[in-house]
Write a protein that holds these residues in place. Structure first.
Motif, PDB file in Angstrom:
ATOM      1  N   MET A   1     -61.364  65.055  -0.267  1.00 12.47           N
ATOM      2  CA  MET A   1     -60.416  64.428   0.635  1.00 12.47           C
ATOM      3  C   MET A   1     -60.760  62.958   0.752  1.00 12.47           C
ATOM      4  SD  MET A   1     -59.881  65.467   4.496  1.00 12.47           S
ATOM      5  CE  MET A   1     -58.390  65.142   5.278  1.00 12.47           C
ATOM      6  N   ARG A   2     -59.779  62.142   0.603  1.00 11.27           N
ATOM      7  CA  ARG A   2     -60.014  60.710   0.648  1.00 11.27           C
ATOM      8  C   ARG A   2     -60.214  60.225   2.075  1.00 11.27           C
ATOM      9  NH1 ARG A   2     -54.867  59.007  -2.453  1.00 11.27           N
ATOM     10  NH2 ARG A   2     -54.196  60.865  -1.412  1.00 11.27           N
ATOM     11  N   ALA A   3     -60.991  59.159   2.237  1.00 13.56           N
ATOM     12  CA  ALA A   3     -61.243  58.588   3.554  1.00 13.56           C
ATOM     13  C   ALA A   3     -59.944  58.138   4.209  1.00 13.56           C
ATOM     14  CB  ALA A   3     -62.213  57.413   3.439  1.00 13.56           C
ATOM     15  N   THR A   4     -58.959  57.696   3.400  1.00 16.07           N
ATOM     16  CA  THR A   4     -57.667  57.285   3.941  1.00 16.07           C
ATOM     17  C   THR A   4     -57.007  58.439   4.655  1.00 16.07           C
ATOM     18  OG1 THR A   4     -57.398  55.741   2.127  1.00 16.07           O
ATOM     19  CG2 THR A   4     -55.426  56.317   3.361  1.00 16.07           C
ATOM     20  N   MET A   5     -57.089  59.624   4.070  1.00 17.25           N
ATOM     21  CA  MET A   5     -56.490  60.798   4.696  1.00 17.25           C
ATOM     22  C   MET A   5     -57.187  61.088   6.016  1.00 17.25           C
ATOM     23  SD  MET A   5     -55.881  64.512   3.049  1.00 17.25           S
ATOM     24  CE  MET A   5     -55.076  65.800   3.951  1.00 17.25           C
ATOM     25  N   VAL A   6     -58.499  61.007   6.035  1.00 19.65           N
ATOM     26  CA  VAL A   6     -59.242  61.271   7.260  1.00 19.65           C
ATOM     27  C   VAL A   6     -58.878  60.244   8.324  1.00 19.65           C
ATOM     28  CG1 VAL A   6     -61.530  61.372   8.289  1.00 19.65           C
ATOM     29  CG2 VAL A   6     -61.118  62.413   6.070  1.00 19.65           C
ATOM     30  N   ALA A   7     -58.828  58.975   7.946  1.00 14.88           N
ATOM     31  CA  ALA A   7     -58.494  57.938   8.917  1.00 14.88           C
ATOM     32  C   ALA A   7     -57.096  58.148   9.483  1.00 14.88           C
ATOM     33  CB  ALA A   7     -58.606  56.556   8.277  1.00 14.88           C
ATOM     34  N   ALA A   8     -56.171  58.510   8.630  1.00 20.63           N
ATOM     35  CA  ALA A   8     -54.809  58.751   9.100  1.00 20.63           C
ATOM     36  C   ALA A   8     -54.751  59.962  10.008  1.00 20.63           C
ATOM     37  CB  ALA A   8     -53.877  58.939   7.913  1.00 20.63           C
ATOM     38  N   ILE A   9     -55.524  60.984   9.688  1.00 16.25           N
ATOM     39  CA  ILE A   9     -55.551  62.190  10.512  1.00 16.25           C
ATOM     40  C   ILE A   9     -56.119  61.884  11.889  1.00 16.25           C
ATOM     41  CG2 ILE A   9     -56.694  64.421  10.769  1.00 16.25           C
ATOM     42  CD1 ILE A   9     -56.477  64.782   7.796  1.00 16.25           C
ATOM     43  N   LEU A  10     -57.046  60.962  11.946  1.00 18.43           N
ATOM     44  CA  LEU A  10     -57.767  60.698  13.182  1.00 18.43           C
ATOM     45  C   LEU A  10     -56.950  60.043  14.276  1.00 18.43           C
ATOM     46  CD1 LEU A  10     -61.230  59.654  11.838  1.00 18.43           C
ATOM     47  CD2 LEU A  10     -60.568  61.734  13.015  1.00 18.43           C
ATOM     48  N   LEU A  56     -60.066  72.367  13.387  1.00 13.73           N
ATOM     49  CA  LEU A  56     -59.138  71.540  12.620  1.00 13.73           C
ATOM     50  C   LEU A  56     -58.948  72.100  11.215  1.00 13.73           C
ATOM     51  CD1 LEU A  56     -57.457  68.916  12.293  1.00 13.73           C
ATOM     52  CD2 LEU A  56     -59.559  67.795  11.607  1.00 13.73           C
ATOM     53  N   CYS A  57     -60.032  72.385  10.554  1.00 14.52           N
ATOM     54  CA  CYS A  57     -59.950  72.905   9.187  1.00 14.52           C
ATOM     55  C   CYS A  57     -59.331  74.299   9.144  1.00 14.52           C
ATOM     56  CB  CYS A  57     -61.336  72.922   8.546  1.00 14.52           C
ATOM     57  SG  CYS A  57     -61.996  71.264   8.234  1.00 14.52           S
ATOM     58  N   ALA A  58     -59.662  75.139  10.116  1.00 15.20           N
ATOM     59  CA  ALA A  58     -59.212  76.531  10.097  1.00 15.20           C
ATOM     60  C   ALA A  58     -57.796  76.721  10.642  1.00 15.20           C
ATOM     61  CB  ALA A  58     -60.181  77.396  10.903  1.00 15.20           C
ATOM     62  N   GLN A  59     -57.393  75.921  11.621  1.00 21.95           N
ATOM     63  CA  GLN A  59     -56.137  76.189  12.313  1.00 21.95           C
ATOM     64  C   GLN A  59     -55.075  75.107  12.185  1.00 21.95           C
ATOM     65  OE1 GLN A  59     -55.558  79.167  13.747  1.00 21.95           O
ATOM     66  NE2 GLN A  59     -57.581  79.734  13.008  1.00 21.95           N
ATOM     67  N   VAL A  60     -55.461  73.880  11.883  1.00 19.84           N
ATOM     68  CA  VAL A  60     -54.496  72.768  11.832  1.00 19.84           C
ATOM     69  C   VAL A  60     -54.142  72.418  10.394  1.00 19.84           C
ATOM     70  CG1 VAL A  60     -54.050  70.382  12.522  1.00 19.84           C
ATOM     71  CG2 VAL A  60     -55.313  71.908  14.055  1.00 19.84           C
ATOM     72  N   PHE A  61     -55.109  72.427   9.512  1.00 20.77           N
ATOM     73  CA  PHE A  61     -54.857  72.148   8.099  1.00 20.77           C
ATOM     74  C   PHE A  61     -54.217  73.360   7.429  1.00 20.77           C
ATOM     75  CE2 PHE A  61     -58.345  68.805   6.969  1.00 20.77           C
ATOM     76  CZ  PHE A  61     -57.690  67.874   7.751  1.00 20.77           C
ATOM     77  N   SER A  62     -53.356  73.094   6.453  1.00 18.46           N
ATOM     78  CA  SER A  62     -52.843  74.164   5.604  1.00 18.46           C
ATOM     79  C   SER A  62     -53.981  74.614   4.691  1.00 18.46           C
ATOM     80  CB  SER A  62     -51.667  73.663   4.755  1.00 18.46           C
ATOM     81  OG  SER A  62     -52.115  72.743   3.782  1.00 18.46           O
ATOM     82  N   SER A  63     -53.805  75.752   4.057  1.00 21.11           N
ATOM     83  CA  SER A  63     -54.844  76.233   3.142  1.00 21.11           C
ATOM     84  C   SER A  63     -55.086  75.225   2.023  1.00 21.11           C
ATOM     85  CB  SER A  63     -54.481  77.602   2.583  1.00 21.11           C
ATOM     86  OG  SER A  63     -53.227  77.569   1.941  1.00 21.11           O
ATOM     87  N   GLN A  64     -54.016  74.575   1.553  1.00 21.50           N
ATOM     88  CA  GLN A  64     -54.153  73.565   0.492  1.00 21.50           C
ATOM     89  C   GLN A  64     -54.953  72.361   0.991  1.00 21.50           C
ATOM     90  OE1 GLN A  64     -50.432  71.964  -0.929  1.00 21.50           O
ATOM     91  NE2 GLN A  64     -51.439  70.332  -2.054  1.00 21.50           N
ATOM     92  N   ALA A  69     -60.055  69.296   1.303  1.00 20.87           N
ATOM     93  CA  ALA A  69     -61.069  68.702   2.176  1.00 20.87           C
ATOM     94  C   ALA A  69     -62.430  69.374   2.013  1.00 20.87           C
ATOM     95  CB  ALA A  69     -60.604  68.787   3.629  1.00 20.87           C
ATOM     96  N   GLY A  70     -62.586  70.181   0.981  1.00 23.33           N
ATOM     97  CA  GLY A  70     -63.889  70.749   0.696  1.00 23.33           C
ATOM     98  C   GLY A  70     -64.026  72.235   0.933  1.00 23.33           C
ATOM     99  N   GLY A  71     -62.936  72.925   1.220  1.00 19.02           N
ATOM    100  CA  GLY A  71     -63.001  74.374   1.426  1.00 19.02           C
ATOM    101  C   GLY A  71     -63.901  74.732   2.588  1.00 19.02           C
ATOM    102  N   ALA A  72     -64.891  75.560   2.334  1.00 19.41           N
ATOM    103  CA  ALA A  72     -65.812  75.992   3.391  1.00 19.41           C
ATOM    104  C   ALA A  72     -66.603  74.823   3.981  1.00 19.41           C
ATOM    105  CB  ALA A  72     -66.763  77.052   2.847  1.00 19.41           C
ATOM    106  N   ALA A  73     -66.773  73.758   3.217  1.00 20.67           N
ATOM    107  CA  ALA A  73     -67.512  72.581   3.690  1.00 20.67           C
ATOM    108  C   ALA A  73     -66.612  71.593   4.441  1.00 20.67           C
ATOM    109  CB  ALA A  73     -68.174  71.874   2.517  1.00 20.67           C
ATOM    110  N   CYS A  74     -65.351  71.928   4.621  1.00 23.58           N
ATOM    111  CA  CYS A  74     -64.386  71.026   5.269  1.00 23.58           C
ATOM    112  C   CYS A  74     -64.897  70.443   6.588  1.00 23.58           C
ATOM    113  CB  CYS A  74     -63.043  71.752   5.455  1.00 23.58           C
ATOM    114  SG  CYS A  74     -61.774  70.811   6.332  1.00 23.58           S
ATOM    115  N   PRO A  75     -65.376  71.247   7.540  1.00 25.74           N
ATOM    116  CA  PRO A  75     -65.837  70.661   8.806  1.00 25.74           C
ATOM    117  C   PRO A  75     -66.963  69.644   8.633  1.00 25.74           C
ATOM    118  CG  PRO A  75     -65.585  73.033   9.036  1.00 25.74           C
ATOM    119  CD  PRO A  75     -65.434  72.708   7.567  1.00 25.74           C
ATOM    120  N   THR A  76     -67.896  69.939   7.769  1.00 28.94           N
ATOM    121  CA  THR A  76     -69.030  69.045   7.525  1.00 28.94           C
ATOM    122  C   THR A  76     -68.566  67.742   6.883  1.00 28.94           C
ATOM    123  OG1 THR A  76     -70.468  70.956   7.247  1.00 28.94           O
ATOM    124  CG2 THR A  76     -71.271  68.852   6.375  1.00 28.94           C
ATOM    125  N   ILE A  77     -67.677  67.856   5.926  1.00 27.71           N
ATOM    126  CA  ILE A  77     -67.166  66.668   5.230  1.00 27.71           C
ATOM    127  C   ILE A  77     -66.362  65.792   6.191  1.00 27.71           C
ATOM    128  CG2 ILE A  77     -65.569  65.886   3.433  1.00 27.71           C
ATOM    129  CD1 ILE A  77     -66.539  68.363   1.797  1.00 27.71           C
TER     130      ILE A  77
END
Length: 139
Positions: A1-10, A56-64, A69-77
């Motif tokens: 997941m790109r930092a731009t996506m994270v910044a926009a999500i934030l 956020l990773c489990a309930q707000v993001f789509s599976s894609q 965003a890193g699958g199981a590592a999504c929260p950490t990333i």
């Protein structure tokens, strides 16, 4: 997941959109999907503000999006990539709902950063709208 996506999500707090010039029944029907999209963006805002990346990773993001965003590592990333972002804000300027999902056009900002137009794509998944992607773009 790109930092731009994270910044926009934030950046996430939203204004409700109200349909004009329609009957009460049409307004209620039209408002339900748009309200569901606004609720998804509000959940995004809440989880980012409280740094609840697991939810956020489990309930707000789509599976894609979760996989990107890193699958199981999504929260950490997400936690690592969002360090230093303070007071994220998002203002919904427009919501378009279609058969495939929805698009929320927003203005994002954070402490020390200028407002930026972004687009949040959402898909219907598990009975609700989930964030599938983010992109810079005109609002």
């Amino acid at each position: 997941m790109r930092a731009t996506m994270v910044a926009a999500i934030l950046v996430a707090s939203c204004a409700l959109l109200v349909a004009c010039g329609t009957s009460n029944r049409e307004k209620q029907h039209a408002k339900k999907p748009a309200q569901s999209v606004a609720d998804a963006v509000a959940a995004l805002q809440h989880d980012l503000s409280t740094r609840d990346y697991k939810h956020l990773c489990a309930q707000v993001f789509s599976s894609q999006a979760r996989q990107q965003a890193g699958g199981a590592a999504c929260p950490t990333i997400l936690a690592r990539e969002s360090q230093g972002i303070r007071n994220p804000k998002i203002e919904i300027t427009k919501i378009d709902v279609n058969e495939q999902g929805a698009v929320a056009r927003v203005m994002t900002s954070a402490q020390g950063q200028a407002r930026v137009p972004e687009t949040i794509d959402l898909v219907r998944e598990n009975g609700g709208y989930r964030v599938s992607s983010l992109a810079a773009g005109s609002s």
